[in-house]
Design a protein around this motif. Structure first.
Motif, PDB file in Angstrom:
ATOM      1  N   SER A 372      -1.949   5.067  57.601  1.00 12.20           N
ATOM      2  CA  SER A 372      -2.359   6.256  58.341  1.00 12.20           C
ATOM      3  C   SER A 372      -3.005   7.309  57.449  1.00 12.20           C
ATOM      4  N   MET A 373      -3.133   7.042  56.156  1.00 18.36           N
ATOM      5  CA  MET A 373      -3.746   8.014  55.260  1.00 18.36           C
ATOM      6  C   MET A 373      -5.264   7.989  55.439  1.00 18.36           C
ATOM      7  N   PRO A 374      -5.887   9.133  55.688  1.00 16.45           N
ATOM      8  CA  PRO A 374      -7.347   9.152  55.891  1.00 16.45           C
ATOM      9  C   PRO A 374      -8.075   8.584  54.673  1.00 16.45           C
ATOM     10  N   GLY A 375      -9.032   7.719  54.916  1.00 20.21           N
ATOM     11  CA  GLY A 375      -9.830   7.170  53.832  1.00 20.21           C
ATOM     12  C   GLY A 375      -9.115   6.081  53.073  1.00 20.21           C
ATOM     13  N   LEU A 376      -8.117   6.449  52.310  1.00 18.84           N
ATOM     14  CA  LEU A 376      -7.388   5.477  51.498  1.00 18.84           C
ATOM     15  C   LEU A 376      -6.729   4.423  52.379  1.00 18.84           C
ATOM     16  N   GLY A 377      -6.212   4.829  53.528  1.00 20.13           N
ATOM     17  CA  GLY A 377      -5.503   3.895  54.396  1.00 20.13           C
ATOM     18  C   GLY A 377      -6.385   2.812  54.972  1.00 20.13           C
ATOM     19  N   PRO A 419      -7.508  -3.045  42.136  1.00 19.43           N
ATOM     20  CA  PRO A 419      -8.965  -3.160  42.175  1.00 19.43           C
ATOM     21  C   PRO A 419      -9.590  -1.964  42.890  1.00 19.43           C
ATOM     22  N   VAL A 420     -10.894  -1.836  42.753  1.00 19.86           N
ATOM     23  CA  VAL A 420     -11.596  -0.762  43.461  1.00 19.86           C
ATOM     24  C   VAL A 420     -11.557  -1.061  44.958  1.00 19.86           C
ATOM     25  N   MET A 421     -11.023  -0.119  45.723  1.00 16.19           N
ATOM     26  CA  MET A 421     -10.933  -0.250  47.174  1.00 16.19           C
ATOM     27  C   MET A 421     -12.023   0.611  47.801  1.00 16.19           C
ATOM     28  N   VAL A 422     -12.635   0.126  48.868  1.00 15.27           N
ATOM     29  CA  VAL A 422     -13.773   0.845  49.459  1.00 15.27           C
ATOM     30  C   VAL A 422     -13.522   1.092  50.943  1.00 15.27           C
ATOM     31  N   ASP A 423     -13.649   2.339  51.338  1.00 15.96           N
ATOM     32  CA  ASP A 423     -13.612   2.695  52.746  1.00 15.96           C
ATOM     33  C   ASP A 423     -15.022   2.550  53.313  1.00 15.96           C
ATOM     34  N   HIS A 424     -15.098   2.106  54.561  1.00 20.12           N
ATOM     35  CA  HIS A 424     -16.397   1.857  55.193  1.00 20.12           C
ATOM     36  C   HIS A 424     -16.644   2.862  56.310  1.00 20.12           C
ATOM     37  N   ARG A 425     -17.914   3.155  56.527  1.00 18.25           N
ATOM     38  CA  ARG A 425     -18.346   4.053  57.587  1.00 18.25           C
ATOM     39  C   ARG A 425     -19.407   3.361  58.443  1.00 18.25           C
ATOM     40  N   PRO A 426     -19.652   3.881  59.666  1.00 18.41           N
ATOM     41  CA  PRO A 426     -20.676   3.242  60.508  1.00 18.41           C
ATOM     42  C   PRO A 426     -22.049   3.225  59.839  1.00 18.41           C
ATOM     43  N   ASP A 427     -22.746   2.130  60.004  1.00 18.19           N
ATOM     44  CA  ASP A 427     -24.108   1.988  59.495  1.00 18.19           C
ATOM     45  C   ASP A 427     -25.026   2.894  60.318  1.00 18.19           C
ATOM     46  N   PRO A 428     -25.840   3.748  59.672  1.00 21.82           N
ATOM     47  CA  PRO A 428     -26.750   4.627  60.436  1.00 21.82           C
ATOM     48  C   PRO A 428     -27.682   3.866  61.365  1.00 21.82           C
ATOM     49  N   ARG A 434     -20.362  -1.689  59.738  1.00 20.44           N
ATOM     50  CA  ARG A 434     -19.820  -0.700  58.815  1.00 20.44           C
ATOM     51  C   ARG A 434     -20.303  -1.018  57.408  1.00 20.44           C
ATOM     52  N   ILE A 435     -20.614   0.037  56.657  1.00 23.25           N
ATOM     53  CA  ILE A 435     -21.133  -0.129  55.303  1.00 23.25           C
ATOM     54  C   ILE A 435     -20.218   0.597  54.329  1.00 23.25           C
ATOM     55  N   PRO A 436     -20.209   0.172  53.052  1.00 22.75           N
ATOM     56  CA  PRO A 436     -19.355   0.824  52.055  1.00 22.75           C
ATOM     57  C   PRO A 436     -19.670   2.306  51.938  1.00 22.75           C
ATOM     58  N   TYR A 437     -18.620   3.114  51.751  1.00 27.37           N
ATOM     59  CA  TYR A 437     -18.849   4.541  51.622  1.00 27.37           C
ATOM     60  C   TYR A 437     -18.056   5.126  50.453  1.00 27.37           C
ATOM     61  N   GLN A 438     -16.753   5.325  50.618  1.00 30.10           N
ATOM     62  CA  GLN A 438     -15.968   6.004  49.586  1.00 30.10           C
ATOM     63  C   GLN A 438     -15.044   5.019  48.887  1.00 30.10           C
ATOM     64  N   ALA A 439     -15.076   5.036  47.547  1.00 35.21           N
ATOM     65  CA  ALA A 439     -14.288   4.099  46.747  1.00 35.21           C
ATOM     66  C   ALA A 439     -13.045   4.784  46.180  1.00 35.21           C
ATOM     67  N   TYR A 440     -11.997   3.971  45.987  1.00 33.60           N
ATOM     68  CA  TYR A 440     -10.726   4.467  45.460  1.00 33.60           C
ATOM     69  C   TYR A 440     -10.210   3.506  44.390  1.00 33.60           C
ATOM     70  N   VAL A 441      -9.518   4.053  43.417  1.00 31.76           N
ATOM     71  CA  VAL A 441      -8.713   3.268  42.481  1.00 31.76           C
ATOM     72  C   VAL A 441      -7.286   3.784  42.621  1.00 31.76           C
ATOM     73  N   PHE A 442      -6.325   2.878  42.786  1.00 36.58           N
ATOM     74  CA  PHE A 442      -4.949   3.320  42.971  1.00 36.58           C
ATOM     75  C   PHE A 442      -4.012   2.504  42.097  1.00 36.58           C
ATOM     76  N   ARG A 443      -2.823   2.993  41.933  1.00 39.49           N
ATOM     77  CA  ARG A 443      -1.770   2.205  41.298  1.00 39.49           C
ATOM     78  C   ARG A 443      -0.429   2.604  41.886  1.00 39.49           C
ATOM     79  N   VAL A 444       0.485   1.676  41.864  1.00 34.09           N
ATOM     80  CA  VAL A 444       1.844   1.912  42.334  1.00 34.09           C
ATOM     81  C   VAL A 444       2.646   2.489  41.181  1.00 34.09           C
ATOM     82  N   VAL A 445       3.308   3.605  41.406  1.00 34.94           N
ATOM     83  CA  VAL A 445       4.085   4.225  40.329  1.00 34.94           C
ATOM     84  C   VAL A 445       5.589   4.138  40.556  1.00 34.94           C
TER      85      VAL A 445
END
Length: 649
Positions: A372-377, A419-428, A434-445
């Motif tokens: 439910s987290m915006p973007g990252l989820g 790994p690099v995770m990518v959120d997708h948005r609608p293709d114009p 949907r096309i790649p938009y915002q990328a994230y790098v995460f780790r479990v702490v």
């Protein structure tokens, strides 16, 4: 029978398959997931239809249904399950059942259906590239989906219009009752419940720590068993913050126009341009406004590309101490020396001067909450044919997951960058894609495996509140029963006016009604003051199928049965007023209902509505059959499923 004729003649069945919110209990994960396909997944699950059943078979069936889902078909009824493997098994059994019934769908019929749905070669090509499947394989996926529906359709032939069923529908939906209602919210009584002693709290914790919340028909039963939990931190770059630094060149914009020429001719140039040969229309020949729009669209895409490129650099920097580490016998990387690892805050500082990098951290939460987290989820990572989300990768962290032999999918350990995770948005150029938009790098702490809370202190605040609430619920029950007993003699309105002590309790509790919820999982407070909810008030159009009181917006699934049940009581010993008490535990309420009268049913009105009622009755029968046909337990029984693996039910 071809799908075109099938979909016209049996549209009533297909309408049901799109009623997912009404009929499907378990929803598939919104990010399409592809189960692993490696040789160790040929382990045997058991037997179905008298034949050996392996994991690879059921995973392929699930994959095929998800491919069909990419074209907008509602595949949820075929992918019901507590996890991916269970959903895939459900799909396999339904598809195999259809095959054994001799139901097949030709590629030509699938193609005709896609044409009817205005699905063209561009979308087919996109799915082909995303999944690595041939067009023939994609047509097979859709064909098997349709075949499974046709198997259900064969059963639906037995659902016919019925006069007795129409009478039931008329009575259930159109017969109303005149009722007076009083609602008592247990939270209004919490001020009368003292804080628990340490012994009371400890005993309550011990009784509830290994169970999940599961309220009964008339009792609150909270539970504190927790699913797998994790705390993660992440880095990201919002592409919007790169605006001004990243602009598409004219050459890039021209190439983008060529790739999406049909879309721009149709949307920017109007019907006259559509009659010209597409080859005669170049980017340079377009009006300036059209060229600006195309360049703007290409820039939006480029912003995401640039953000992902930068996040690739961030990942490489954060992962440099990990990438060459050896793996243990389970396939997990062995952590590098502590002095060689970088915190994500250090990584952010390293890049902060050149990129608008952002740092975030979650609380220790159940993995499902990550979705439910915006973007990252909704960010994902493609591994072969499988798309994995952040929560799915987090679930594969050492200590939460037991890998199989020769595991090929990503595994994580606490502290290791994912790994690099990518959120997708609608293709114009195509909102369906949907096309790649915002990328994230995460780790479990931090991780905490499924189980009871580590200590009473971890849930003390919630524990105290819900201990008090359960007792307040019983006080509300006693008040409701006392009110009902009075109402049976003098009527509900008079009984409310005479309940001085109850009125005082509600008035005193009112200031706290709209205060902060004591726990986020609790339902919202009553939308009206406690005294107003006590009424009594009349609920408009109260019928046998009423599930929510519109006046207060609270669920009362069992109330109609209790109220209409009063109309069947007869005899000289009956009280002057027909009154019943009914719990509504999902909203922490008790309802006192007085039945004034049940509206009569007139034969003439019934006969006037008969055509619609017969249709509604048929639809109701179809819904019942639909629920039963796709119910996982029924599917397993029809297939004669016998699980022999250690996780089998």
């Amino acid at each position: 029978m071809g799908p075109a004729k099938f979909f016209r003649k049996y549209s009533r069945v297909l309408v049901l398959t799109f009623m997912s919110l009404l009929l499907v209990v378990f929803l598939i994960e919104p990010v399409l997931t592809y189960a692993r396909r490696t040789e160790h997944h040929d382990r045997v699950l058991g037997e179905a239809f008298g034949q050996r059943l392996s994991v690879s078979q059921v995973n392929e069936a699930g994959n095929e249904m998800r491919v069909a889902g990419m074209f907008g078909f509602n595949v949820q009824p075929l992918l019901i399950g507590a996890d991916d493997l269970d959903a895939n098994l459900h799909a396999y059994l339904l598809v195999e059942e259809a095959r054994r019934m001799g139901i097949t769908v030709a590629h030509s019929d699938v193609q005709e259906l896609l044409r009817q749905r205005q699905i063209g070669d561009e979308m087919l090509d996109a799915v082909r590239k995303r999944t690595g499947r041939s067009l023939s394989s994609i047509y097979d996926c859709i064909g098997r989906y349709i075949a499974a529906l046709q198997a259900f359709e064969h059963q639906a032939y037995g659902v016919a219009q019925s006069l007795p069923r129409a009478e039931e529908v008329y009575q259930a939906q159109l017969q109303h009752a005149d009722v007076r209602l009083s609602v008592l919210d247990a939270r209004a009584f919490m001020s009368r419940v003292p804080e628990p002693s340490e012994q009371e709290l400890s005993e309550y914790f011990e009784a509830a720590k290994n169970r999940r919340t599961q309220h009964s028909d008339d009792r609150l039963e909270f539970g504190y068993h927790m699913m797998n939990r994790a705390r993660i931190e992440y880095l990201t770059i919002d592409p919007a913050k790169l605006e001004g630094r990243v602009v598409a060149s004219l050459r890039e914009s021209a190439a983008y126009f060529e790739r999406h020429k049909d879309f721009y001719i149709r949307t920017l140039l109007g019907p006259q341009a559509a009659t010209q040969p597409a080859s005669s229309i170049t980017f340079e020949s377009l009006p300036q406004a059209a060229r600006d729009r195309i360049r703007e669209d290409r820039t939006k895409v480029k912003l995401g590309e640039e953000a992902q490129r930068l996040m690739n650099d961030v990942h490489d920097y954060a992962d440099r101490a990990w990438r060459d580490q050896p793996r243990d016998e389970q396939g997990y990387r062995q952590p590098p020396p502590a002095e060689q690892t970088l915190s994500f805050k250090d990584v952010r500082e390293h890049f902060a001067a050149q990129t608008p990098i952002e740092y975030g951290e979650t609380d220790l939460i159940e993995l499902r909450m990550l979705q439910s987290m915006p973007g990252l989820g909704t960010a994902s990572y493609l591994v072969g044919r499988q798309t994995m989300s952040v929560w799915m990768l987090t679930a594969r962290t050492k200590g939460l997951y037991q890998p199989e032999r020769n595991e090929t999918m990503p595994l994580l350990v606490v502290g290791e960058p994912g790994p690099v995770m990518v959120d997708h948005r609608p293709d114009p150029t195509d909102p369906r894609q949907r096309i790649p938009y915002q990328a994230y790098v995460f780790r479990v702490v931090e991780i905490v495996p499924e189980g009871p809370p580590r200590s009473i202190e971890e849930v003390r605040g919630r524990l105290v509140a819900e201990w008090r609430l359960t007792r307040a619920f019983e006080l509300a029950r006693a008040a409701a029963e006392k009110l009902a007993e009075q109402a049976r003699g003098v009527g509900l309105e008079a009984a409310v006016q005479q309940s001085v002590e109850l009125l005082a309790t509600l008035e005193a509790a009112e200031p706290a009604r709209l205060g902060t919820k004591l726990h986020s999982d609790w339902p919202e407070p009553l939308i009206k003051p406690y005294r107003e909810a006590l009424g009594p008030f009349a609920e408009k159009a109260f019928s046998r199928v009423t599930t929510v009181l519109q006046e207060l917006n609270i669920p009362v699934e069992r109330l109609p049965e209790a109220v209409f049940g009063l109309s069947y009581t007869t005899g000289d010993s009956q009280p002057a007023h027909r009154v019943v008490v009914q719990a509504a535990p999902r909203s922490f309420n008790w309802v006192v209902a007085e039945l004034v009268q049940v509206d009569p049913i007139y034969r003439g009105e019934f006969e006037a509505r008969l055509p619609q009622l017969l249709t509604a009755a048929e639809q109701r029968g179809m819904e019942e059959l639909y629920r039963g046909w796709f119910n996982p337990q029924n599917v397993k029984l029809r297939a004669g499923l016998k699980r022999t693996d250690q996780n089998g039910q």
